[in-house]
Scaffold this motif. Structure first.
Motif, short mmCIF file in Angstrom:
data_model
loop_
_atom_site.label_atom_id
_atom_site.label_comp_id
_atom_site.label_asym_id
_atom_site.label_seq_id
_atom_site.Cartn_x
_atom_site.Cartn_y
_atom_site.Cartn_z
N ALA A 240 0.87 -1.18 0.00
CA ALA A 240 0.00 0.00 0.00
C ALA A 240 0.90 1.22 0.00
CB ALA A 240 -0.90 0.01 1.23
N THR A 241 0.32 2.37 -0.33
CA THR A 241 1.07 3.61 -0.25
C THR A 241 0.45 4.47 0.84
OG1 THR A 241 1.51 3.48 -2.61
CG2 THR A 241 1.89 5.61 -1.56
N VAL A 242 1.30 4.96 1.75
CA VAL A 242 0.82 5.86 2.79
C VAL A 242 1.08 7.29 2.31
CG1 VAL A 242 1.18 6.66 5.15
CG2 VAL A 242 1.24 4.22 4.64
N ARG A 243 0.01 8.10 2.25
CA ARG A 243 0.17 9.51 1.89
C ARG A 243 -0.05 10.34 3.14
NH1 ARG A 243 2.30 9.38 -2.29
NH2 ARG A 243 1.60 8.28 -4.16
N PHE A 255 -2.05 -4.31 6.19
CA PHE A 255 -3.11 -5.31 6.29
C PHE A 255 -4.35 -4.71 5.63
CE2 PHE A 255 -0.53 -6.80 10.01
CZ PHE A 255 -0.28 -8.08 9.54
N ASN A 256 -4.89 -5.39 4.64
CA ASN A 256 -6.10 -4.98 3.92
C ASN A 256 -5.94 -3.62 3.24
OD1 ASN A 256 -6.86 -7.30 5.17
ND2 ASN A 256 -8.70 -6.49 6.15
N GLY A 257 -4.72 -3.27 2.83
CA GLY A 257 -4.51 -2.05 2.07
C GLY A 257 -4.53 -0.78 2.92
N GLN A 258 -4.63 -0.90 4.23
CA GLN A 258 -4.66 0.30 5.06
C GLN A 258 -3.62 0.22 6.17
OE1 GLN A 258 -8.89 -1.05 6.35
NE2 GLN A 258 -8.12 0.07 8.14
N SER A 350 10.53 -8.29 12.06
CA SER A 350 9.67 -7.25 12.63
C SER A 350 10.34 -5.87 12.64
CB SER A 350 9.23 -7.63 14.04
OG SER A 350 10.36 -7.82 14.87
N SER A 351 11.67 -5.84 12.71
CA SER A 351 12.32 -4.52 12.74
C SER A 351 12.15 -3.78 11.41
CB SER A 351 13.81 -4.66 13.08
OG SER A 351 14.47 -5.40 12.08
N VAL A 352 11.81 -4.53 10.35
CA VAL A 352 11.51 -3.91 9.06
C VAL A 352 9.99 -3.82 8.86
CG1 VAL A 352 11.73 -4.18 6.55
CG2 VAL A 352 13.65 -4.79 8.05
N ALA A 353 9.29 -4.92 9.18
CA ALA A 353 7.88 -5.03 8.83
C ALA A 353 6.99 -4.08 9.62
CB ALA A 353 7.41 -6.47 9.03
N VAL A 354 7.25 -3.91 10.91
CA VAL A 354 6.36 -3.08 11.73
C VAL A 354 6.53 -1.60 11.38
CG1 VAL A 354 5.62 -2.50 14.07
CG2 VAL A 354 6.31 -4.84 13.53
N PRO A 355 7.78 -1.08 11.34
CA PRO A 355 7.90 0.32 10.91
C PRO A 355 7.27 0.55 9.54
CG PRO A 355 9.97 -0.43 11.86
CD PRO A 355 9.08 -1.65 11.74
N ARG A 356 7.26 -0.49 8.70
CA ARG A 356 6.75 -0.32 7.35
C ARG A 356 5.23 -0.45 7.25
NH1 ARG A 356 9.96 -2.58 2.05
NH2 ARG A 356 8.73 -1.31 0.63
N GLY A 357 4.57 -0.83 8.33
CA GLY A 357 3.11 -0.75 8.31
C GLY A 357 2.33 -2.00 8.67
N ARG A 386 8.76 11.15 10.30
CA ARG A 386 7.47 11.81 10.50
C ARG A 386 6.64 11.09 11.56
NH1 ARG A 386 5.88 14.47 5.70
NH2 ARG A 386 7.75 15.21 4.66
N ALA A 387 6.42 11.76 12.69
CA ALA A 387 5.54 11.20 13.71
C ALA A 387 4.10 11.40 13.27
CB ALA A 387 5.79 11.90 15.04
N THR A 388 3.28 10.35 13.38
CA THR A 388 1.90 10.47 12.94
C THR A 388 0.94 9.98 14.01
OG1 THR A 388 1.66 8.25 11.99
CG2 THR A 388 2.63 9.94 10.57
N LEU A 389 -0.33 10.35 13.81
CA LEU A 389 -1.40 9.87 14.68
C LEU A 389 -2.53 9.38 13.79
CD1 LEU A 389 -2.85 9.75 17.50
CD2 LEU A 389 -3.73 12.02 16.97
N SER A 390 -3.07 8.20 14.14
CA SER A 390 -4.25 7.69 13.46
C SER A 390 -5.36 7.55 14.49
CB SER A 390 -3.93 6.33 12.82
OG SER A 390 -5.12 5.59 12.64
N VAL A 391 -6.55 8.10 14.18
CA VAL A 391 -7.68 8.01 15.10
C VAL A 391 -8.67 6.98 14.58
CG1 VAL A 391 -9.55 9.29 16.18
CG2 VAL A 391 -7.37 10.43 15.75
N ASP A 392 -8.98 5.99 15.40
CA ASP A 392 -9.97 4.95 15.07
C ASP A 392 -9.67 4.27 13.74
OD1 ASP A 392 -11.37 5.43 17.44
OD2 ASP A 392 -12.45 7.10 16.54
N GLY A 393 -8.39 4.04 13.47
CA GLY A 393 -7.99 3.30 12.28
C GLY A 393 -7.97 4.10 11.00
N ALA A 394 -8.28 5.43 11.08
CA ALA A 394 -8.24 6.26 9.88
C ALA A 394 -6.79 6.45 9.42
CB ALA A 394 -8.89 7.61 10.17
N ALA A 395 -6.62 7.01 8.22
CA ALA A 395 -5.28 7.23 7.68
C ALA A 395 -4.46 8.09 8.64
CB ALA A 395 -5.39 7.92 6.32
#
Ligand SMILES: [Cu+2]
Length: 652
Positions: A240-243, A255-258, A350-357, A386-395
């Protein structure tokens, strides 16, 4: 001075001590080789340098004495090895070399004046070598290697400073050093042999971890069986691509494109069934995927972080299952017995997979109705810098996220740190409570106002409050992350950081222990991946050479975790929550945690009740540290695993 500061000061001092003695020896040798009158000034400079070297050496002794107050683990190799090697020649230098340099006596005294100075320099350098090679406990191999080099260097120097010198002596000297090192490594037993599953020999013939599965729906039966709810989910690992709203982006695995993956929200008592499918790209093309051939691309598993599932459902490749390769699938089942905030992530690479999404959130609502009408789950994650926040599973957003809540609403914010670093949280505009830590309710949670919180990598806090008429602001680090009911923004929380180990009312804690074990964390030279490297170590060893603690079902184990390095280590034993007994000797309230942040210089004592048989991974959740060796197993007597690190299984 804090233990962490003493550790840092000690590291500066051992370089200074070595530099001071090396400089002294160099200047003295120059002065001693000059004619008596001309060399007098140089010899006086050498005397001053010698005095300075003695002072910094004394300082290092004082710092070591201070560190010793924090525990023997911090100083063992310094007291037994590193300091004697420099202090003894320093004393001889003070008694023999210093008076002669001051008197200006030179002719014929080169050997007697310069030798103690050079040996002090070798001792100081050996002290640096100790810091790199030896952790706690002191190993015979490391000590022998350091001593052999020190002794060989000193012997060769004594010879070279003598009257008859020839080029042959140089070659003899070099040969002696090489022989000494070879001898030392032989005495020390060489490198430890790599073994993949030391616990195999622990219990003899026993039950395979593969049999310790969650309940199948059909087998649930029983009087409550008819009312049982089965919640089924499918998680498909795919690219998937994270914008990011600020304009950046990242190629991700999802997982599931998100990213984060779907919020799995179930009710306490539900039977959870999750089908994992891997649709990540294949290295060798579709044919290889169809064959299900191992190591044909990025493998995936799902580990339920903080959820104490049966061992076979724990999702650790090489321990509880094989990695799920592109084209393959795997089913996880567990009963959601405990309510609370959790998360899930892949444990393969996991040191690659988790940071990657490859992560998502798991929320188990309590069987009884919750008092909060507003309940939101917040995932903190960094994509690159880039530190990010996701609320309720949103982007995820790297800008300020806004949320609207009705004033007066009882509110729960479930904050999940899916990052590999700790974060300081601030909640301002409203007094709040930490209602839950790592999924578990906090008894007697007191109200906080303006206080900030330190949240370990992998850890979770549930923050509860009644929504005021004004706005509420959540900050992560220095970043305003979530604004509720803006546009006015309250000033960020700037109060002291809550000592989470002393929060809430004291719990009943075990006072008798069947077993005790100590994990001393450090960064030191160790064999990892078949080669000696600077590794993140436990008791001086790196994965897979860290001995496996073996427990018996029903035992209560006291674990002491000591961090003698300069990195913070969020320790995460799988399959169990531990009760925090104390930090730095200060008794704790006994909160149950699954990820606890051991900062440099800290000593934590925790209690683990062995109530979930299996072979469990136990590791630092700074996943890069795990990849650099800080992971090992905790095994139950009589439990074996048919899996190992062959076929591309790679948990870190
Ligand atoms: Cu670590």
């Amino acid at each position: 001075m804090t233990t962490a500061r003493l550790i840092a000061l000690d590291q500066i001092l051992f370089v200074l001590v070595a530099a001071a003695w090396a400089a002294t020896a160099g200047i003295a040798l120059t002065g001693l080789r000059q004619p008596a009158a001309a060399g007098r000034r140089t010899r006086l400079i050498a005397a001053a340098s010698c005095a300075a070297a003695i002072v910094v050496t004394a300082l290092r002794v004082a710092v070591t004495a201070g560190l010793a107050g924090a525990g023997w683990w911090f100083v063992a190799e310094k007291v037994t090895l590193a300091l004697p090697l420099v202090v003894v020649p320093a004393l001889v230098s003070a008694a023999v070399s210093l008076p002669r340099l001051l008197r200006g006596t030179a002719t014929g005294s080169t050997r007697i004046v310069a030798f103690p100075l050079l040996v002090a320099a070798y001792g100081a350098v050996a002290g640096i070598a100790c810091a790199v090679v030896i952790s706690y406990p002191v190993t015979a191999g490391g000590a022998a290697a350091v001593l052999a080099l020190f002794a060989a260097g000193s012997a060769v120097t004594w010879r070279l400073l003598g009257p008859a010198r020839s080029p042959r002596h140089g070659w003899q000297a070099a040969g002696t050093c090489v022989l000494a090192l070879a001898l030392a490594l032989t005495i020390g037993g060489g490198w430890p042999s790599g073994h993949l599953h030391p616990e195999h020999d622990a219990g003899g013939p026993g039950v395979s971890v593969d049999l310790l599965r969650g309940p199948a729906p059909a087998a649930a039966g029983g009087p409550a069986g008819a009312r049982e709810r089965v919640r089924r989910f499918t998680l498909t690992a795919q690219p998937a691509t994270v914008r990011l709203p600020s304009g950046g982006g990242a190629e991700a695995w999802s997982f599931n494109g998100q990213v984060p993956g779907p919020v799995l929200r179930v009710r306490q008592g539900d039977l959870v069934e999750v089908v994992l499918r891997n649709r990540l790209p294949v290295r060798g093309g579709a044919e290889q995927a169809d064959s299900g051939q191992a190591d044909s691309g990025q493998g995936v598993t799902i580990h339920w972080h903080g959820y104490d599932v049966p061992a076979a459902e724990d999702g650790v490749p090489g321990v509880t299952q094989n990695a799920v390769w592109p084209g393959q699938s795997h089913v996880y089942r567990f009963r959601a017995e405990d309510a609370g905030t959790y998360w899930y992530h892949s444990h393969q690479n996991s040191s690659v997979a988790v940071p990657r999404g490859l992560f998502g959130l798991l929320v188990v609502d309590p069987a009884a109705p919750a008092p909060e009408s507003e309940d939101h789950v917040l995932a903190l994650h960094a994509f690159g810098s880039r530190a990010t926040l996701s609320v309720d599973g949103a982007a995820p957003s790297d800008l300020l996220t806004r949320l609207t809540l009705p004033p007066g609403a009882r509110t729960r914010l479930r904050v999940v740190n899916t990052d590999t670093r700790p974060v300081v949280l601030g909640l301002s505009g409203v007094p709040y409570r930490i209602a839950a830590v790592d999924g578990g309710d906090v008894p007697g949670a007191t109200e906080l106002d303006g206080a900030r919180l330190h949240l370990a990598a992998g850890g979770r806090y549930d923050l509860t409050f009644t929504m005021p008429s004004g706005p509420v602001l959540l900050t992560t680090g220095d970043r305003p992350a979530l604004l509720v009911n803006g546009p006015a923004t309250p000033p960020p929380a700037a109060g002291p950081i809550v000592d989470i180990t002393r929060y809430g009312s004291p719990a009943a804690l075990p006072d008798r222990f069947d077993r005790e074990t100590t994990w001393v964390l450090d960064k030191t030279l160790a064999v990892s991946g078949g080669l000696p490297r600077l590794a993140q170590t436990v008791n001086g060893k790196a994965w897979p050479n860290i001995p496996t603690p073996v427990v018996r079902r029903g035992q209560t184990v006291r674990i002491r975790v000591v961090n003698r390095g300069t990195d913070t280590h969020p320790m995460h034993p799988h399959g169990h929550h531990v009760r925090i007994l104390s930090r730095n000797g200060v008794p704790a309230t006994g909160l149950a945690m699954d990820t606890f942040d051991v900062a440099p210089g800290e000593v934590w004592e925790v209690a683990l009740v062995a109530d979930n048989p299996g072979v469990w991974m136990s590791h630092c959740h700074d996943l890069a540290h795990a990849a650099q060796g800080m992971e090992f197993h905790l095994a139950y007597e009589g439990v074996t695993t048919p899996y190992d690190m062959t076929g591309g299984n790679h948990p870190a």
